[in-house]
Scaffold this motif. Structure first.
Motif, PDB file in Angstrom:
ATOM      1  N   LYS A 234     -13.535  14.208  -1.473  1.00 57.23           N
ATOM      2  CA  LYS A 234     -14.568  14.030  -2.490  1.00 57.23           C
ATOM      3  C   LYS A 234     -14.296  12.803  -3.346  1.00 57.23           C
ATOM      4  CE  LYS A 234     -15.719  18.917  -2.920  1.00 57.23           C
ATOM      5  NZ  LYS A 234     -15.688  20.095  -3.805  1.00 57.23           N
ATOM      6  N   VAL A 235     -13.030  12.535  -3.632  1.00 56.14           N
ATOM      7  CA  VAL A 235     -12.695  11.327  -4.395  1.00 56.14           C
ATOM      8  C   VAL A 235     -13.146  10.085  -3.643  1.00 56.14           C
ATOM      9  CG1 VAL A 235     -10.756   9.900  -5.170  1.00 56.14           C
ATOM     10  CG2 VAL A 235     -10.819  12.337  -5.743  1.00 56.14           C
ATOM     11  N   ALA A 236     -12.971  10.073  -2.323  1.00 51.72           N
ATOM     12  CA  ALA A 236     -13.400   8.924  -1.524  1.00 51.72           C
ATOM     13  C   ALA A 236     -14.915   8.745  -1.594  1.00 51.72           C
ATOM     14  CB  ALA A 236     -12.952   9.097  -0.077  1.00 51.72           C
ATOM     15  N   ILE A 237     -15.664   9.842  -1.584  1.00 53.12           N
ATOM     16  CA  ILE A 237     -17.122   9.743  -1.712  1.00 53.12           C
ATOM     17  C   ILE A 237     -17.487   9.180  -3.079  1.00 53.12           C
ATOM     18  CG2 ILE A 237     -19.266  11.075  -1.809  1.00 53.12           C
ATOM     19  CD1 ILE A 237     -17.955  13.024   0.196  1.00 53.12           C
ATOM     20  N   TYR A 238     -16.830   9.655  -4.109  1.00 54.92           N
ATOM     21  CA  TYR A 238     -17.129   9.191  -5.466  1.00 54.92           C
ATOM     22  C   TYR A 238     -16.787   7.707  -5.632  1.00 54.92           C
ATOM     23  CZ  TYR A 238     -17.318   9.130 -10.579  1.00 54.92           C
ATOM     24  OH  TYR A 238     -17.633   8.824 -11.883  1.00 54.92           O
ATOM     25  N   ARG A 239     -15.665   7.269  -5.068  1.00 51.23           N
ATOM     26  CA  ARG A 239     -15.272   5.859  -5.178  1.00 51.23           C
ATOM     27  C   ARG A 239     -16.164   4.957  -4.351  1.00 51.23           C
ATOM     28  NH1 ARG A 239      -9.255   4.494  -3.847  1.00 51.23           N
ATOM     29  NH2 ARG A 239     -10.038   2.412  -4.428  1.00 51.23           N
ATOM     30  N   GLY A 240     -16.578   5.439  -3.181  1.00 50.01           N
ATOM     31  CA  GLY A 240     -17.339   4.577  -2.285  1.00 50.01           C
ATOM     32  C   GLY A 240     -16.497   3.390  -1.840  1.00 50.01           C
ATOM     33  N   LYS A 241     -17.082   2.204  -1.887  1.00 49.61           N
ATOM     34  CA  LYS A 241     -16.382   0.994  -1.457  1.00 49.61           C
ATOM     35  C   LYS A 241     -15.797   0.202  -2.636  1.00 49.61           C
ATOM     36  CE  LYS A 241     -19.237   0.481   2.696  1.00 49.61           C
ATOM     37  NZ  LYS A 241     -20.157  -0.406   3.474  1.00 49.61           N
ATOM     38  N   ARG A 242     -15.692   0.850  -3.778  1.00 50.50           N
ATOM     39  CA  ARG A 242     -15.161   0.176  -4.962  1.00 50.50           C
ATOM     40  C   ARG A 242     -13.675  -0.110  -4.818  1.00 50.50           C
ATOM     41  NH1 ARG A 242     -18.877   3.887  -6.104  1.00 50.50           N
ATOM     42  NH2 ARG A 242     -20.559   3.359  -7.576  1.00 50.50           N
ATOM     43  N   ALA A 243     -13.229  -1.203  -5.415  1.00 53.84           N
ATOM     44  CA  ALA A 243     -11.790  -1.502  -5.410  1.00 53.84           C
ATOM     45  C   ALA A 243     -11.034  -0.451  -6.207  1.00 53.84           C
ATOM     46  CB  ALA A 243     -11.541  -2.895  -5.983  1.00 53.84           C
ATOM     47  N   SER A 244     -11.588  -0.061  -7.336  1.00 53.94           N
ATOM     48  CA  SER A 244     -10.999   1.000  -8.154  1.00 53.94           C
ATOM     49  C   SER A 244     -12.091   2.017  -8.452  1.00 53.94           C
ATOM     50  CB  SER A 244     -10.383   0.433  -9.437  1.00 53.94           C
ATOM     51  OG  SER A 244      -9.279  -0.409  -9.148  1.00 53.94           O
ATOM     52  N   LEU A 245     -12.644   1.970  -9.655  1.00 51.90           N
ATOM     53  CA  LEU A 245     -13.735   2.884 -10.030  1.00 51.90           C
ATOM     54  C   LEU A 245     -14.796   2.127 -10.819  1.00 51.90           C
ATOM     55  CD1 LEU A 245     -11.546   5.949 -11.068  1.00 51.90           C
ATOM     56  CD2 LEU A 245     -13.196   5.922  -9.177  1.00 51.90           C
ATOM     57  N   GLU A 246     -15.032   0.890 -10.438  1.00 54.17           N
ATOM     58  CA  GLU A 246     -15.949   0.036 -11.175  1.00 54.17           C
ATOM     59  C   GLU A 246     -17.327   0.695 -11.308  1.00 54.17           C
ATOM     60  OE1 GLU A 246     -12.709  -2.361  -9.419  1.00 54.17           O
ATOM     61  OE2 GLU A 246     -14.103  -0.885  -8.599  1.00 54.17           O
ATOM     62  N   GLY A 247     -17.799   0.776 -12.542  1.00 53.60           N
ATOM     63  CA  GLY A 247     -19.117   1.318 -12.802  1.00 53.60           C
ATOM     64  C   GLY A 247     -19.193   2.830 -12.879  1.00 53.60           C
ATOM     65  N   ARG A 248     -18.127   3.521 -12.554  1.00 57.87           N
ATOM     66  CA  ARG A 248     -18.134   4.981 -12.577  1.00 57.87           C
ATOM     67  C   ARG A 248     -17.843   5.514 -13.978  1.00 57.87           C
ATOM     68  NH1 ARG A 248     -21.251   7.336  -9.046  1.00 57.87           N
ATOM     69  NH2 ARG A 248     -20.481   7.428  -6.885  1.00 57.87           N
ATOM     70  N   ALA A 249     -18.332   6.730 -14.229  1.00 57.26           N
ATOM     71  CA  ALA A 249     -18.128   7.350 -15.539  1.00 57.26           C
ATOM     72  C   ALA A 249     -16.823   8.118 -15.619  1.00 57.26           C
ATOM     73  CB  ALA A 249     -19.292   8.292 -15.854  1.00 57.26           C
ATOM     74  N   MET A 250     -16.292   8.532 -14.450  1.00 57.95           N
ATOM     75  CA  MET A 250     -15.117   9.404 -14.429  1.00 57.95           C
ATOM     76  C   MET A 250     -13.907   8.727 -13.806  1.00 57.95           C
ATOM     77  SD  MET A 250     -16.625  13.156 -13.336  1.00 57.95           S
ATOM     78  CE  MET A 250     -17.558  12.637 -11.883  1.00 57.95           C
ATOM     79  N   PHE A 251     -12.738   9.120 -14.292  1.00 59.72           N
ATOM     80  CA  PHE A 251     -11.498   8.859 -13.584  1.00 59.72           C
ATOM     81  C   PHE A 251     -11.404   9.884 -12.449  1.00 59.72           C
ATOM     82  CE2 PHE A 251     -11.057   7.318 -17.869  1.00 59.72           C
ATOM     83  CZ  PHE A 251     -10.403   6.099 -17.729  1.00 59.72           C
ATOM     84  N   VAL A 252     -10.456   9.696 -11.547  1.00 55.96           N
ATOM     85  CA  VAL A 252     -10.326  10.625 -10.424  1.00 55.96           C
ATOM     86  C   VAL A 252      -8.877  11.063 -10.268  1.00 55.96           C
ATOM     87  CG1 VAL A 252     -12.292   9.685  -9.152  1.00 55.96           C
ATOM     88  CG2 VAL A 252     -10.012   8.730  -8.755  1.00 55.96           C
ATOM     89  N   ASN A 253      -8.714  12.255  -9.741  1.00 56.01           N
ATOM     90  CA  ASN A 253      -7.389  12.741  -9.383  1.00 56.01           C
ATOM     91  C   ASN A 253      -6.962  12.061  -8.085  1.00 56.01           C
ATOM     92  OD1 ASN A 253      -5.037  14.315  -9.120  1.00 56.01           O
ATOM     93  ND2 ASN A 253      -6.131  15.811  -7.861  1.00 56.01           N
ATOM     94  N   THR A 254      -5.864  11.347  -8.136  1.00 56.28           N
ATOM     95  CA  THR A 254      -5.389  10.659  -6.946  1.00 56.28           C
ATOM     96  C   THR A 254      -3.876  10.536  -7.037  1.00 56.28           C
ATOM     97  OG1 THR A 254      -5.712   8.704  -5.555  1.00 56.28           O
ATOM     98  CG2 THR A 254      -5.705   8.355  -7.939  1.00 56.28           C
ATOM     99  N   ASP A 255      -3.266   9.862  -6.083  1.00 56.26           N
ATOM    100  CA  ASP A 255      -1.810   9.687  -6.141  1.00 56.26           C
ATOM    101  C   ASP A 255      -1.467   8.399  -6.875  1.00 56.26           C
ATOM    102  OD1 ASP A 255      -1.331   7.375  -4.176  1.00 56.26           O
ATOM    103  OD2 ASP A 255      -2.457   8.781  -2.924  1.00 56.26           O
ATOM    104  N   GLU A 256      -0.188   8.252  -7.184  1.00 59.59           N
ATOM    105  CA  GLU A 256       0.256   7.156  -8.029  1.00 59.59           C
ATOM    106  C   GLU A 256       0.104   5.780  -7.382  1.00 59.59           C
ATOM    107  OE1 GLU A 256       3.005  10.690  -9.037  1.00 59.59           O
ATOM    108  OE2 GLU A 256       1.711  10.013  -7.392  1.00 59.59           O
ATOM    109  N   ALA A 257      -0.067   5.725  -6.059  1.00 56.64           N
ATOM    110  CA  ALA A 257      -0.137   4.440  -5.361  1.00 56.64           C
ATOM    111  C   ALA A 257      -1.556   3.905  -5.219  1.00 56.64           C
ATOM    112  CB  ALA A 257       0.496   4.566  -3.972  1.00 56.64           C
ATOM    113  N   SER A 258      -2.557   4.706  -5.499  1.00 51.83           N
ATOM    114  CA  SER A 258      -3.942   4.300  -5.292  1.00 51.83           C
ATOM    115  C   SER A 258      -4.350   3.220  -6.290  1.00 51.83           C
ATOM    116  CB  SER A 258      -4.867   5.502  -5.455  1.00 51.83           C
ATOM    117  OG  SER A 258      -6.220   5.094  -5.502  1.00 51.83           O
ATOM    118  N   PRO A 259      -5.181   2.263  -5.871  1.00 53.72           N
ATOM    119  CA  PRO A 259      -5.712   1.284  -6.829  1.00 53.72           C
ATOM    120  C   PRO A 259      -6.524   1.940  -7.952  1.00 53.72           C
ATOM    121  CG  PRO A 259      -6.100   0.570  -4.571  1.00 53.72           C
ATOM    122  CD  PRO A 259      -5.614   1.981  -4.491  1.00 53.72           C
ATOM    123  N   ALA A 260      -7.025   3.164  -7.699  1.00 52.39           N
ATOM    124  CA  ALA A 260      -7.813   3.886  -8.702  1.00 52.39           C
ATOM    125  C   ALA A 260      -6.954   4.818  -9.543  1.00 52.39           C
ATOM    126  CB  ALA A 260      -8.909   4.692  -8.012  1.00 52.39           C
TER     127      ALA A 260
END
Length: 369
Positions: A234-260
């Motif tokens: 679901k995090v991948a769907i929310y991020r789409g093709k963004r480098a991080s979370l550009e334009g999104r309203a929410m942060f996401v649960n991810t691991d420490e190595a992710s660009p997001a």
């Protein structure tokens, strides 16, 4: 004057200002949830066993939780773009249930609804997602000095909870876009801490966080931020093709190595103690849990609670800001002395030795470290 208390005895210019990831606060799990009626719960236990008792908890209205010092809330949402999808819930006793007219009216409207499990655990203190957010916004408007409030979201989908019950719709990019729209419709840019705000001019959100990019506590007062507490798909769907979370309203649960990477859900403060401490020291914001599935409260076991409060996780979630009078031991999870936000035990500087915010948003006496 209400506001965050700088709660530090620092020589002028000797320390950088506290940031919003330098705090410790308590919040609630499934914050909207209301009790399952005793007869329905008994039928569920008879059919499925004692594990069903993990659903046997409830929360007071969101405003009362915030009054008591909750600075983290959790809301489960289901998609309902046409309206009415969840208006005729079944129950464990068989057949449907009679809902209040105001509830039926809210369920008939298009938009995201707030509930735990359709047809099983659907009673809520705020029927629509917008209603939940509006309640938080009203409280925030009246307490502009509050520490930043983390609002976690679970995007519920999957199979029906009961045979013949309603099947939640899947979350695709369009649904997540609509969820962002509902968030921004209640909290404008002056009240919402977003990934873009934290990232600033850094190439990725992760780089910004590791470089100290979270707003200062003073800048974050009276504001909220959202985290999508979901797995990688679901995090991948929310991020789409963004480098991080550009334009999104929410942060996401991810691991420490992710660009997001900026926020982590690490719910076991005992087994994940070292990872929580390392992530917090690095600059990430972490939510953990003081209890789960009612068992700590039933057994009077404070092991997980004490581990959570000392772990460094900035937000510690519980089902028991108030003790359940049906259970022995008066198990509760609060910060001491009426404090809503305190100095983080892992990352706040030594000079931070007092309350960051009392439940009233006013200065508090220093709390010995």
């Amino acid at each position: 004057m209400l506001g965050l208390v700088a709660a530090m005895t620092m020589a002028a210019g000797a320390q950088a200002p506290l940031r919003m990831n330098d705090l410790l606060a308590v919040g609630t799990h499934n914050s909207y949830k209301q009790a399952i009626p005793a007869d329905e719960l008994a039928a569920m236990v008879a059919a499925r066993g004692r594990l069903v008792l993990g659903l046997d908890y409830a929360h007071r209205p969101l405003s009362e939780q915030l009054d008591a010092g909750a600075r983290q809330l959790e809301i489960d949402v289901v998609a309902d773009p046409q309206g009415g999808r969840y208006a005729t819930p079944l129950t464990a006793l068989g057949g449907g249930t009679v809902l209040a007219p105001a509830t039926l009216q809210a369920l008939a409207k298009p938009g995201f609804k707030t509930l735990h499990m359709p047809d099983v655990d659907f009673r809520t203190s705020c029927v629509t997602f917008i209603e939940c957010l509006t309640q938080v916004r009203a409280w925030s408007d009246a307490h502009r000095g509050h520490a930043p409030i983390l609002i976690m979201l679970n995007a519920k989908e999957g199979q029906a909870s009961l045979p013949g019950g309603v099947t939640p719709l899947p979350f695709d990019e369009k649904a997540f876009d609509a969820l962002d729209v509902e968030i921004r419709g209640v909290f404008g840019p002056d009240r919402l801490i977003t990934p873009d705000l934290v990232q600033g001019k850094k190439p990725t959100l992760r780089e910004a966080v590791l470089a100290g990019g979270w707003p200062t506590l003073e800048a974050a007062r009276g504001k909220v931020f959202f985290a999508l507490d979901e797995g990688p798909e679901k995090v991948a769907i929310y991020r789409g093709k963004r480098a991080s979370l550009e334009g999104r309203a929410m942060f996401v649960n991810t691991d420490e190595a992710s660009p997001a990477a900026a926020y982590l859900t690490l719910n076991d403060p005992v087994a994940q103690k070292d990872r929580i401490a390392a992530a917090v020291k690095a600059g990430f914001i972490v939510r953990t849990r003081a209890d789960a599935d009612t068992w700590a409260a039933r057994d009077g076991d404070v092991t997980m609670r004490e581990a959570a409060l000392s772990s460094g996780a900035q937000y510690v979630s519980t089902d028991y800001m108030w003790a359940d009078p049906r259970l022995p031991g008066n198990y509760t999870v609060r910060l001491p002395a009426g404090v809503a936000a305190a100095c983080n035990p892992v990352r706040a500087p030594k000079a931070c030795h007092g309350a960051i915010e009392t439940t009233a948003g006013a200065p508090s006496r220093a709390i010995p470290k």
